[in-house]
Each structure stands twice: as structure tokens, then as C-alpha cells.
Design a protein around this motif. Sequence first.
Motif, mmCIF file in Angstrom:
data_model
loop_
_atom_site.group_PDB
_atom_site.id
_atom_site.type_symbol
_atom_site.label_atom_id
_atom_site.label_comp_id
_atom_site.label_asym_id
_atom_site.label_seq_id
_atom_site.Cartn_x
_atom_site.Cartn_y
_atom_site.Cartn_z
ATOM 1 N N PHE A 1 -14.292 -1.205 -4.982
ATOM 2 C CA PHE A 1 -14.877 -1.259 -3.641
ATOM 3 C C PHE A 1 -15.353 0.122 -3.193
ATOM 4 C CE2 PHE A 1 -12.161 -5.177 -2.636
ATOM 5 C CZ PHE A 1 -13.233 -6.031 -2.824
ATOM 6 N N ARG A 2 -14.543 1.141 -3.431
ATOM 7 C CA ARG A 2 -14.950 2.486 -2.994
ATOM 8 C C ARG A 2 -16.224 2.931 -3.724
ATOM 9 N NH1 ARG A 2 -9.419 2.647 -1.998
ATOM 10 N NH2 ARG A 2 -8.828 3.175 -4.112
ATOM 11 N N GLN A 3 -16.367 2.528 -4.996
ATOM 12 C CA GLN A 3 -17.617 2.836 -5.724
ATOM 13 C C GLN A 3 -18.805 2.151 -5.068
ATOM 14 O OE1 GLN A 3 -17.338 1.671 -9.861
ATOM 15 N NE2 GLN A 3 -15.645 3.098 -10.217
ATOM 16 N N VAL B 1 -16.231 -12.324 -2.054
ATOM 17 C CA VAL B 1 -16.809 -11.050 -2.538
ATOM 18 C C VAL B 1 -15.890 -10.432 -3.599
ATOM 19 C CG1 VAL B 1 -17.426 -8.694 -1.817
ATOM 20 C CG2 VAL B 1 -17.824 -10.623 -0.269
ATOM 21 N N THR B 2 -14.596 -10.456 -3.296
ATOM 22 C CA THR B 2 -13.613 -9.829 -4.179
ATOM 23 C C THR B 2 -13.532 -10.573 -5.513
ATOM 24 O OG1 THR B 2 -12.387 -9.291 -2.181
ATOM 25 C CG2 THR B 2 -11.234 -9.016 -4.252
ATOM 26 N N ASP B 3 -13.452 -11.898 -5.446
ATOM 27 C CA ASP B 3 -13.339 -12.699 -6.670
ATOM 28 C C ASP B 3 -14.529 -12.457 -7.593
ATOM 29 O OD1 ASP B 3 -10.968 -13.883 -5.845
ATOM 30 O OD2 ASP B 3 -11.957 -15.635 -4.975
ATOM 31 N N GLY C 1 -8.411 -1.842 7.789
ATOM 32 C CA GLY C 1 -7.156 -2.289 7.177
ATOM 33 C C GLY C 1 -7.128 -3.775 6.878
ATOM 34 N N ASN C 2 -8.297 -4.421 6.905
ATOM 35 C CA ASN C 2 -8.350 -5.852 6.584
ATOM 36 C C ASN C 2 -8.724 -6.061 5.130
ATOM 37 O OD1 ASN C 2 -7.761 -6.854 9.204
ATOM 38 N ND2 ASN C 2 -9.819 -6.210 9.831
ATOM 39 N N LEU C 3 -8.455 -7.269 4.640
ATOM 40 C CA LEU C 3 -8.861 -7.578 3.276
ATOM 41 C C LEU C 3 -10.353 -7.882 3.251
ATOM 42 C CD1 LEU C 3 -5.949 -9.919 2.085
ATOM 43 C CD2 LEU C 3 -6.251 -7.465 1.664
ATOM 44 N N VAL C 4 -10.982 -7.533 2.165
ATOM 45 C CA VAL C 4 -12.373 -7.927 1.928
ATOM 46 C C VAL C 4 -12.335 -9.434 1.624
ATOM 47 C CG1 VAL C 4 -14.349 -7.549 0.392
ATOM 48 C CG2 VAL C 4 -12.867 -5.617 1.032
ATOM 49 N N PRO C 5 -13.310 -10.223 2.104
ATOM 50 C CA PRO C 5 -13.249 -11.672 1.888
ATOM 51 C C PRO C 5 -13.096 -12.034 0.400
ATOM 52 C CG PRO C 5 -14.997 -11.135 3.429
ATOM 53 C CD PRO C 5 -14.470 -9.834 2.913
ATOM 54 N N SER D 1 -9.126 -1.485 -10.935
ATOM 55 C CA SER D 1 -8.613 -1.384 -9.570
ATOM 56 C C SER D 1 -9.636 -1.938 -8.589
ATOM 57 C CB SER D 1 -8.323 0.083 -9.247
ATOM 58 O OG SER D 1 -8.382 0.295 -7.845
ATOM 59 N N SER D 2 -9.264 -2.986 -7.869
ATOM 60 C CA SER D 2 -10.205 -3.566 -6.898
ATOM 61 C C SER D 2 -10.556 -2.536 -5.825
ATOM 62 C CB SER D 2 -9.630 -4.834 -6.275
ATOM 63 O OG SER D 2 -8.312 -4.616 -5.831
ATOM 64 N N GLY D 3 -9.562 -1.755 -5.368
ATOM 65 C CA GLY D 3 -9.833 -0.742 -4.334
ATOM 66 C C GLY D 3 -10.837 0.288 -4.825
ATOM 67 N N GLU D 4 -10.680 0.749 -6.080
ATOM 68 C CA GLU D 4 -11.629 1.729 -6.642
ATOM 69 C C GLU D 4 -13.019 1.118 -6.775
ATOM 70 O OE1 GLU D 4 -11.721 4.963 -7.332
ATOM 71 O OE2 GLU D 4 -9.739 5.034 -6.400
ATOM 72 N N PRO E 1 0.861 -1.190 0.000
ATOM 73 C CA PRO E 1 0.000 0.000 0.000
ATOM 74 C C PRO E 1 0.890 1.231 0.000
ATOM 75 C CG PRO E 1 -0.214 -1.249 2.079
ATOM 76 C CD PRO E 1 0.657 -2.046 1.164
ATOM 77 N N GLY E 2 0.537 2.236 -0.776
ATOM 78 C CA GLY E 2 1.340 3.456 -0.786
ATOM 79 C C GLY E 2 2.507 3.409 -1.748
ATOM 80 N N ALA E 3 2.661 2.305 -2.478
ATOM 81 C CA ALA E 3 3.774 2.217 -3.435
ATOM 82 C C ALA E 3 3.513 3.104 -4.649
ATOM 83 C CB ALA E 3 3.987 0.776 -3.868
ATOM 84 N N GLY E 4 2.299 3.617 -4.743
ATOM 85 C CA GLY E 4 1.965 4.444 -5.900
ATOM 86 C C GLY E 4 1.334 3.619 -7.012
ATOM 87 N N LYS E 5 0.832 2.448 -6.630
ATOM 88 C CA LYS E 5 0.229 1.531 -7.615
ATOM 89 C C LYS E 5 -0.886 2.191 -8.396
ATOM 90 C CE LYS E 5 -1.468 -1.845 -5.275
ATOM 91 N NZ LYS E 5 -1.202 -1.598 -3.889
ATOM 92 N N GLY E 6 -1.815 2.804 -7.658
ATOM 93 C CA GLY E 6 -3.002 3.383 -8.302
ATOM 94 C C GLY E 6 -2.616 4.439 -9.330
HETATM 95 P P1 ADP Z 1 -3.746 0.481 -1.377
HETATM 96 O O1 ADP Z 1 -3.000 0.190 -2.638
HETATM 97 O O2 ADP Z 1 -3.370 1.790 -0.771
HETATM 98 O O3 ADP Z 1 -3.709 -0.637 -0.395
HETATM 99 P P2 ADP Z 1 -6.333 -0.098 -2.603
HETATM 100 O O4 ADP Z 1 -7.196 0.972 -3.136
HETATM 101 O O5 ADP Z 1 -5.665 -1.029 -3.573
HETATM 102 O O6 ADP Z 1 -5.276 0.684 -1.711
HETATM 103 O O7 ADP Z 1 -7.146 -1.002 -1.569
HETATM 104 C C1 ADP Z 1 -7.809 -0.445 -0.470
HETATM 105 C C2 ADP Z 1 -8.397 -1.553 0.408
HETATM 106 O O8 ADP Z 1 -9.393 -2.304 -0.336
HETATM 107 C C3 ADP Z 1 -7.406 -2.631 0.893
HETATM 108 O O9 ADP Z 1 -6.700 -2.228 2.048
HETATM 109 C C4 ADP Z 1 -8.365 -3.792 1.162
HETATM 110 O O10 ADP Z 1 -9.057 -3.617 2.382
HETATM 111 C C5 ADP Z 1 -9.381 -3.683 0.040
HETATM 112 N N1 ADP Z 1 -8.987 -4.492 -1.124
HETATM 113 C C6 ADP Z 1 -8.533 -4.043 -2.320
HETATM 114 N N2 ADP Z 1 -8.231 -5.046 -3.150
HETATM 115 C C7 ADP Z 1 -8.483 -6.193 -2.465
HETATM 116 C C8 ADP Z 1 -8.357 -7.580 -2.750
HETATM 117 N N3 ADP Z 1 -7.874 -8.007 -3.925
HETATM 118 N N4 ADP Z 1 -8.737 -8.470 -1.800
HETATM 119 C C9 ADP Z 1 -9.213 -8.063 -0.630
HETATM 120 N N5 ADP Z 1 -9.341 -6.779 -0.269
HETATM 121 C C10 ADP Z 1 -8.978 -5.846 -1.167
#
Ligand code: ADP
Length: 197
Positions: free
Chosen positions: A37-39, A65-67, A58-62, A32-35, A11-16
Motif C-alpha cells: 500500500f505504501r508503494q 482492493v486489498t484482496d 487508522g482504518n482498514l483498506v476495503p 507485506s500488504s502495508g508495504e 500493530p507495533g508487534a514488530g511484524k514487519g
Molecule cells: P502495522 O503492522 O503497524 O499495522 P502495516 O504496515 O501492516 O502496519 O499496515 C498499515 C496500514 O495499512 C493498516 O493500518 C491498514 O490501514 C492498511 N492495511 C494493511 N494491510 C491491510 C489489510 N490486509 N486489509 C486492510 N487494510 C490493510
Amino acid sequence: MTYRLLIMGPPGAGKGTQAKNVSADLGIAWISSGELFRQTIRSGSELGEQIASYINNGNLVPDEVTDRMVADHLRALDPRVNGFLLDGYPRTLSQVGALDRILAEYDAPLDAVIELEIPDDEIVSRLLLRAEKEGREDDTEDVIRHRIEVYHESTEPLLAVYRERGLLVGIDGMGTIDEVRERLVTKCEAFLASKNQ
Ligand code: ADP
């Protein structure tokens, strides 16, 4: 020529930021999975609320759901025909398996996995800075430290898997956004060209 790529890094590596730029440079879709999710969270649905409770701690989404969410997007894109840069997915070994299965369905294997490399202490300072600018709820110091732990524990092992497959392209993530972008596109294109010879 189209490409199917992943970008990984703490996180914070500048991936996005890099993923957005590089996908535009290469003319492929940015997923982007994070984007995503935020949507979903912004939509105010019940699923969004559940997702927020994981992300904000700060946990992963199960995985389930993610898959499903990523699979839906890949199917809509048709990965056989259209290239993509997946950013933030997969993050667990089980997600690697899920991604392998869906890409196998389309006979559309990955071409490269980009690893953005930056040291841990740089991560914390970058994320705290981002917290001031963007106000993301998962950017408080405790949550940041937890996300870094989760990264080392659950996500870093994926690098060995992709290294073994000969797909990993390591990129030094230090420097300005433009320096990293240029480094990344140059190294990635050279890698892809060498594979296609
Ligand atoms: P960053 O690169 O800063 O970690 P992201 O936008 O990629 O931010 O992700 C934000 C959050 O969304 C993660 O900390 C996690 O909780 C969730 N998330 C994103 N991608 C996944 C994934 N593939 N599996 C589970 N959780 C995810």
C-alpha cells in the motif's frame, strides 16, 4: 522444502521487522500488504490517494482492493512452487476466505500462522517511538489507539480460525529484535518439522 506462512499480531508487534528477517532466514518471499500500500501511495496514483485516506485514519483498506492486490502478488509468485511469508494479510474474516480461495486454486495450503504476542500498552509506546523515527502518518496517538481497536475487533478473531485449523504458532514478541527472531525461527522450524513427519 518451501513454506507458506502468515505472520499476525497487533500493530507495533514488530511484524514487519521480524517478517523481513524470518523470510530471509527461511529463503521465502516477504509479502507485506502495508508495504504494498505504501508503494502504491508513493506512486501518486488516484488509487494511492484513496488508500492513504483509509490508512492515515487508522482504518482498514476495503477488502476488495486489498484482496486484489495480494492475489496479484501471489499469482505472480506462483505459490505452488515458491514459498512466502504474508505479513499484514489477511486482516478480516472475509480476507481469510479470499486467501483460501486463491491458495486452493494452486493447491498450495498454508503451513503455519505465526502469532506475535505483545500487550496493548507496549504497542502504544512502541508505535509512538516509531512515529518519532520514521514519521509514518498513521502513527499519531489517536490513530494508533484506533488501529488497536480495529485489530481487536476485525483481526483478532482470525486467530481462532487458524488455531482451529491447527496452524497457529504463538511467539512471545517481547525482547530484543534478535531474541524474538531467534525464538521465532526455532519455534517455527520445530513446528514445521513436526508437521512433516
Ligand atoms: P502495522 O503492522 O503497524 O499495522 P502495516 O504496515 O501492516 O502496519 O499496515 C498499515 C496500514 O495499512 C493498516 O493500518 C491498514 O490501514 C492498511 N492495511 C494493511 N494491510 C491491510 C489489510 N490486509 N486489509 C486492510 N487494510 C490493510
